[in-house]
Design a protein around this motif. Structure first.
Motif, PDB file in Angstrom:
ATOM      1  N   HIS A 137       0.957  -1.310  -0.071  1.00  0.00           N
ATOM      2  CA  HIS A 137      -0.061  -0.173   0.055  1.00  0.00           C
ATOM      3  C   HIS A 137       0.780   1.250  -0.057  1.00  0.00           C
ATOM      4  N   ASP A 138       2.122   1.126   0.168  1.00  0.00           N
ATOM      5  CA  ASP A 138       2.970   2.423   0.409  1.00  0.00           C
ATOM      6  C   ASP A 138       3.952   2.359  -0.531  1.00  0.00           C
ATOM      7  N   LEU A 139       3.770   1.630  -1.827  1.00  0.00           N
ATOM      8  CA  LEU A 139       4.528   1.627  -3.230  1.00  0.00           C
ATOM      9  C   LEU A 139       4.669   3.194  -3.448  1.00  0.00           C
ATOM     10  N   PRO A 140       5.842   3.297  -4.369  1.00  0.00           N
ATOM     11  CA  PRO A 140       5.752   4.797  -4.927  1.00  0.00           C
ATOM     12  C   PRO A 140       4.502   5.040  -5.606  1.00  0.00           C
ATOM     13  N   HIS A 141       3.900   4.203  -6.350  1.00  0.00           N
ATOM     14  CA  HIS A 141       2.661   4.823  -7.408  1.00  0.00           C
ATOM     15  C   HIS A 141       1.424   4.674  -6.551  1.00  0.00           C
ATOM     16  N   CYS A 142       1.323   4.455  -5.398  1.00  0.00           N
ATOM     17  CA  CYS A 142       0.236   4.410  -4.542  1.00  0.00           C
ATOM     18  C   CYS A 142      -0.140   5.840  -3.838  1.00  0.00           C
ATOM     19  N   HIS A 143      -1.137   6.347  -3.852  1.00  0.00           N
ATOM     20  CA  HIS A 143      -1.257   7.446  -3.389  1.00  0.00           C
ATOM     21  C   HIS A 143      -2.687   7.539  -2.451  1.00  0.00           C
ATOM     22  N   VAL A 144      -2.951   8.767  -1.879  1.00  0.00           N
ATOM     23  CA  VAL A 144      -4.304   9.060  -1.277  1.00  0.00           C
ATOM     24  C   VAL A 144      -4.166  10.686  -1.477  1.00  0.00           C
ATOM     25  N   LEU A 145      -5.273  11.113  -1.483  1.00  0.00           N
ATOM     26  CA  LEU A 145      -5.527  12.605  -1.526  1.00  0.00           C
ATOM     27  C   LEU A 145      -6.210  13.369  -0.374  1.00  0.00           C
ATOM     28  N   ARG A 146      -5.236  14.164   0.196  1.00  0.00           N
ATOM     29  CA  ARG A 146      -5.821  14.942   1.254  1.00  0.00           C
ATOM     30  C   ARG A 146      -5.729  16.316   1.273  1.00  0.00           C
ATOM     31  N   ASN A 147      -4.446  16.753   0.783  1.00  0.00           N
ATOM     32  CA  ASN A 147      -3.989  18.202   0.824  1.00  0.00           C
ATOM     33  C   ASN A 147      -3.491  18.428  -0.733  1.00  0.00           C
ATOM     34  N   LEU A 148      -3.145  19.712  -0.998  1.00  0.00           N
ATOM     35  CA  LEU A 148      -2.261  20.005  -2.217  1.00  0.00           C
ATOM     36  C   LEU A 148      -1.004  19.399  -2.451  1.00  0.00           C
ATOM     37  N   SER A 149      -0.266  19.077  -1.604  1.00  0.00           N
ATOM     38  CA  SER A 149       0.956  18.304  -1.794  1.00  0.00           C
ATOM     39  C   SER A 149       0.592  16.879  -2.293  1.00  0.00           C
ATOM     40  N   ASP A 150      -0.644  16.364  -1.935  1.00  0.00           N
ATOM     41  CA  ASP A 150      -1.012  15.002  -2.322  1.00  0.00           C
ATOM     42  C   ASP A 150      -1.485  15.189  -4.037  1.00  0.00           C
ATOM     43  N   MET A 151      -2.221  16.034  -4.155  1.00  0.00           N
ATOM     44  CA  MET A 151      -2.590  16.433  -5.454  1.00  0.00           C
ATOM     45  C   MET A 151      -1.541  16.743  -6.273  1.00  0.00           C
ATOM     46  N   ASP A 152      -0.458  17.371  -6.021  1.00  0.00           N
ATOM     47  CA  ASP A 152       0.692  17.591  -6.844  1.00  0.00           C
ATOM     48  C   ASP A 152       1.472  16.221  -7.386  1.00  0.00           C
ATOM     49  N   LYS A 153       1.424  15.225  -6.318  1.00  0.00           N
ATOM     50  CA  LYS A 153       2.262  13.925  -6.772  1.00  0.00           C
ATOM     51  C   LYS A 153       1.263  13.110  -7.490  1.00  0.00           C
ATOM     52  N   ILE A 154      -0.174  13.260  -7.314  1.00  0.00           N
ATOM     53  CA  ILE A 154      -0.932  12.495  -8.110  1.00  0.00           C
ATOM     54  C   ILE A 154      -0.963  13.174  -9.630  1.00  0.00           C
ATOM     55  N   MET A 155      -1.044  14.509  -9.771  1.00  0.00           N
ATOM     56  CA  MET A 155      -0.844  15.225 -10.969  1.00  0.00           C
ATOM     57  C   MET A 155       0.231  14.645 -11.956  1.00  0.00           C
ATOM     58  N   PRO A 175      -4.595 -10.488 -11.884  1.00  0.00           N
ATOM     59  CA  PRO A 175      -4.291  -8.956 -11.136  1.00  0.00           C
ATOM     60  C   PRO A 175      -4.493  -7.833 -12.337  1.00  0.00           C
ATOM     61  N   ILE A 176      -4.808  -6.777 -11.960  1.00  0.00           N
ATOM     62  CA  ILE A 176      -4.832  -5.578 -12.958  1.00  0.00           C
ATOM     63  C   ILE A 176      -3.569  -4.675 -12.857  1.00  0.00           C
ATOM     64  N   PRO A 177      -2.921  -4.954 -14.213  1.00  0.00           N
ATOM     65  CA  PRO A 177      -1.808  -3.894 -14.261  1.00  0.00           C
ATOM     66  C   PRO A 177      -2.128  -2.513 -14.273  1.00  0.00           C
ATOM     67  N   CYS A 178      -1.336  -1.458 -13.910  1.00  0.00           N
ATOM     68  CA  CYS A 178      -1.548  -0.242 -14.068  1.00  0.00           C
ATOM     69  C   CYS A 178      -0.410   0.700 -13.560  1.00  0.00           C
ATOM     70  N   GLY A 179      -0.650   1.895 -13.873  1.00  0.00           N
ATOM     71  CA  GLY A 179       0.641   2.798 -13.619  1.00  0.00           C
ATOM     72  C   GLY A 179       0.317   3.768 -12.263  1.00  0.00           C
ATOM     73  N   LEU A 180      -1.091   3.694 -11.694  1.00  0.00           N
ATOM     74  CA  LEU A 180      -1.408   4.604 -10.604  1.00  0.00           C
ATOM     75  C   LEU A 180      -2.515   3.942  -9.989  1.00  0.00           C
ATOM     76  N   VAL A 181      -2.477   3.999  -8.404  1.00  0.00           N
ATOM     77  CA  VAL A 181      -3.434   3.384  -7.597  1.00  0.00           C
ATOM     78  C   VAL A 181      -3.503   4.661  -6.485  1.00  0.00           C
ATOM     79  N   ILE A 182      -4.781   5.048  -6.397  1.00  0.00           N
ATOM     80  CA  ILE A 182      -5.069   5.916  -5.416  1.00  0.00           C
ATOM     81  C   ILE A 182      -6.108   5.386  -4.540  1.00  0.00           C
ATOM     82  N   PHE A 183      -6.063   5.278  -3.319  1.00  0.00           N
ATOM     83  CA  PHE A 183      -6.871   4.753  -2.200  1.00  0.00           C
ATOM     84  C   PHE A 183      -7.653   6.177  -1.610  1.00  0.00           C
ATOM     85  N   SER A 184      -9.120   5.562  -1.755  1.00  0.00           N
ATOM     86  CA  SER A 184     -10.119   6.431  -1.310  1.00  0.00           C
ATOM     87  C   SER A 184     -10.923   5.771  -0.557  1.00  0.00           C
TER      88      SER A 184
END
Length: 571
Positions: free
Chosen positions: A130-148, A248-257
C-alpha cells in the motif's frame, strides 16, 4: 480592580475549521493575539476542487487556495505558522509544544484559549504494497501535486499496462477522481468492497449513479477488495491483486479513497474524551471535555470532532467543510463571550459524476434501519423543469419520513439538473422548528421554464391533529380523484379540480378565516397549487404526496403507474 487577562488564542490546524475560527475571532476582537499552527505548507484550500484540478476542469492551481498565510497576516493580523507540528498539549500549564520543520527546533507556546482543528487523515488499507511509490491518497495540495505528476506520466505513456489507473473506493472522492481521470483519457478501474457505489445513499439512488459510471466507460468492480499491490520487476508498473478476480490488474497509478479517520491522537494524549469512532467529544458549545469536567477554554471543530446528528440526535462523525465552518464560527463566538450553540449536523452533500448529480441530506433508509428508527419512504419522479420547455430530464427523489408525525428524516436526489435546488428545499424543511403535523401551508408558483418557489404569509393551521386533517382533505379530494385521473386525456382537468379543492380545504382550516374571506383569497390566487407542509415551513414533497394519496385511499408506494407519475411530476 483586577485587569482582565488578554485573550491569546492558539489554533491547531488550518483549512476550513482553523482558518474560519481565526477569521471570525479577529472580527470579534481587534486586541486578541491569534496564532495558528499548520503542519502543511498550505493553510486554507478547497479540498473539494482537487479532483477537478487533476482532470483539468480547474486549470489554475492558485484557484484552489482559499486564503494564504500572507493574506491572513495582512488582512487579519493573524500569526500563521506553517510547517509547524503541534506535538503535545499541556492543559494544566496551558501551553503547546511545537516542532518547526523549517528550523528543526522545538519550542513551547502558551495560550489562554485553544481550538483544535486537526482534521481527518485518509485511510490506507492494511495490505502488502500500500506504500509503494505509485500508490497515493488525496488529502491536501501536496498529495494532489504528486497525483498530478503521476497522471501526466501515464497519460503520455504508450504502454497499455501503464496507461491505467485503479481507484480503490467508490465514495464521493473516489468517483470524482474516476470521472476526472477519464476526462484525461486514462482508462480507470474502480474497486469497491460493498455491492453498491456511494455507500451513504440507498441502493435505488446508487443504481442510477452506477449506471452512469458504467456507461461512461469506467470498469466498476463491486464486492471486491484489494488483497495486495505488487511492483513488477520488468517495467516498473504495479499489479493490483483482488480477492475474487482471477487476474491482477496492471496499472501505473493506484489511489486509495476508502474514507478518513479523525486525527485525534493529540487530544487523546492530552486527556480529552474521545468517542468510539475516534472523534473528540464536544458539547453544544464545541467545548472539549474529560469524563469528569468540561474545559471552558478548550474547543474542537471540524472533521476531528464527534457531533450530534440533527435528525436522530445520536453521536455522528461527518467530515464535511460546511459543518466545519459553522462549528468554527460558534467556537470563536464562545471564546469571546458570545454564547452560541451547535444544533447538530444534517449530513448534506452533493456530488457530480459524469452527467449525473447525486445529493443527500439527513438519514438514508439504511441509516434509519441501522438505528431502529421508524420510517416510511416515498419516491417521486419529477422533471427538473417544466415539461413543455425543451431539455427537461427526469430525476429520482427518495424521501424518508416519520409515519407518526410526518416529520422529514432525510432525502436523496439523483438526476442530471436541478438536484441542488431540490436538496436545498428539503434541507430547509428538515430544519424547520414546526416539527408537527400542523404548520403553515405553502404556495408554489410555476414560471417558465423553471418552477419558482415562493411562500405566502398564511396563518398557522390550528392544532387539529392528523386524523381530522386527513379526513377533511379526504372528503374534499376523493371526488376529484374519482373523475378519471387514470385517463391520460383527463389528467390535466382533474389536476385543476384537485388544485381548487385542495386550496379550499386548506383555507377552511386556516385560523380566523371566514367563508367569505377564504373564497376571496382563492379568487385572488389563480394558478397556484397549495402544498400541505405537515411539519415544516418550506417545500415538503413526501407529506404532500402522502397526504393526497391517503385522501384518495391509496398509498405512497403506488406512485409508479404512469398516471401517478404524471401527477407527481406536476407536484
Amino acid at each position: 480592580m483586577e485587569k482582565e487577562t488578554p485573550v491569546k488564542l492558539v489554533i491547531v490546524g488550518g483549512v476550513a475549521g482553523g482558518a474560519a475560527t481565526a477569521a471570525r475571532a479577529r472580527r470579534l476582537s481587534e486586541e486578541a493575539q491569534i496564532i495558528m499552527f499548520e503542519r502543511g505548507a498550505d493553510v486554507s484550500f478547497a479540498n473539494c476542487g482537487m479532483p477537478y484540478f487533476v482532470g483539468g476542469t480547474i486549470e489554475n492551481r492558485d484557484q484552489l487556495t482559499v486564503v494564504s498565510a500572507a493574506q491572513l497576516k495582512n488582512w487579519f493580523n493573524i500569526d500563521v505558522r506553517t510547517l509547524s507540528d503541534v506535538r503535545n498539549i499541556d492543559l494544566t500549564a496551558k501551553k503547546v509544544t511545537v516542532f518547526d520543520f523549517a528550523t528543526q527546533r522545538e519550542y513551547e507556546e502558551p495560550f489562554t484559549h485553544l481550538v483544535i482543528s486537526t482534521g481527518a487523515a485518509p485511510k490506507r488499507p492494511c495490505v502488502p504494497g500500500h506504500d509503494l511509490p505509485h500508490c497515493h491518497v488525496l488529502r491536501n495540495l501536496s498529495d494532489m501535486d504528486k497525483i498530478m505528476g503521476e497522471v501526466n506520466r501515464i497519460a503520455a505513456s504508450q504502454d497499455p499496462k501503464t496507461k491505467r489507473a485503479v481507484v480503490v473506493g467508490a465514495g464521493f472522492v473516489g468517483l470524482e477522481l474516476a470521472d476526472n481521470l477519464m476526462q484525461r483519457g486514462i482508462p480507470t478501474t474502480v474497486v469497491e468492497m460493498l455491492n453498491q457505489v456511494f455507500p451513504p445513499v440507498d441502493k435505488e439512488i446508487a443504481k442510477r449513479v452506477e449506471r452512469e459510471v458504467r456507461n461512461s466507460g469506467v470498469q466498476l468492480l463491486l464486492g471486491e477488495t484489494v488483497e495486495a499491490v505488487e511492483k513488477t520487476s520488468s517495467d516498473g508498473n504495479i499489479l493490483v491483486k483482488l480477492n475474487k478476480a482471477q487476474e491482477p490488474i496492471p496499472c501505473g497509478l493506484v489511489i486509495f479513497s476508502v474514507g478518513v479517520v479523525p486525527e485525534s491522537s493529540l487530544a487523546k494524549n492530552a486527556g480529552l474524551e474521545i468517542g468510539p469512532r475516534g472523534g473528540i467529544v464536544v458539547d453544544e458549545f464545541m467545548r472539549c471535555k474529560t469524563a469528569d469536567a468540561i474545559y471552558t477554554n478548550v474547543y474542537a471543530v471540524g472533521d476531528v470532532v464527534q457531533t450530534k446528528d440533527f435528525v436522530t440526535k445520536n453521536p455522528t462523525q461527518v467530515p464535511l467543510a460546511g459543518p466545519a465552518n459553522r462549528q468554527a464560527r460558534i467556537a470563536a463566538n464562545n471564546v469571546f463571550g458570545r454564547p452560541c450553540t451547535y444544533r447538530g449536523t444534517q449530513s448534506t452533500a452533493i456530488v457530480r459524476v459524469f452527467n449525473a448529480t447525486c445529493g443527500i441530506t439527513g438519514c438514508s433508509e439504511m441509516a434509519l434501519k441501522r438505528q431502529n428508527i421508524p420510517y416510511e419512504t416515498a419516491f417521486i419522479y419529477p422533471l427538473h423543469h417544466a415539461e413543455y420547455f425543451p431539455g427537461a430530464t427526469f430525476m429520482l427523489i427518495k424521501i424518508c419520513f416519520d409515519p407518526a408525525t410526518g416529520k422529514l428524516l432525510g432525502a436523496q436526489v439523483v438526476g442530471e439538473e436541478g438536484v441542488d435546488k431540490r436538496c436545498d428545499s428539503i434541507v430547509r424543511s428538515c430544519w424547520s422548528p414546526h416539527a408537527e403535523w400542523t404548520s403553515s401551508p405553502l404556495l408554489f408558483k410555476q414560471a417558465s421554464p423553471w418552477k419558482i418557489y415562493a411562500t405566502s404569509n398564511w396563518p398557522m393551521l390550528p392544532s387539529l391533529g392528523r386524523p381530522k386533517i386527513l379526513q377533511t382533505m379526504s372528503d374534499s379530494l376523493r371526488p376529484a380523484f374519482a373523475t378519471g385521473i387514470r385517463s391520460s386525456s383527463k389528467w390535466k382537468s382533474s389536476l385543476r379540480s384537485i388544485q381548487k379543492r385542495t386550496r379550499s380545504a386548506l383555507l377552511s382550516l386556516t385560523c380566523g378565516r371566514s367563508g367569505n374571506e377564504s373564497r376571496q383569497e382563492v379568487s385572488q390566487e389563480p394558478s397556484i397549487l397549495p402544498w400541505m407542509s405537515l411539519g415544516n415551513a418550506t417545500p415538503s414533497f413526501p407529506r404532500t404526496v402522502r397526504l393526497l394519496c391517503t385522501a384518495a385511499k391509496d398509498n405512497a408506494r403506488t406512485l409508479h403507474t404512469d398516471s401517478w407519475l404524471r401527477m407527481a411530476m406536476m407536484l
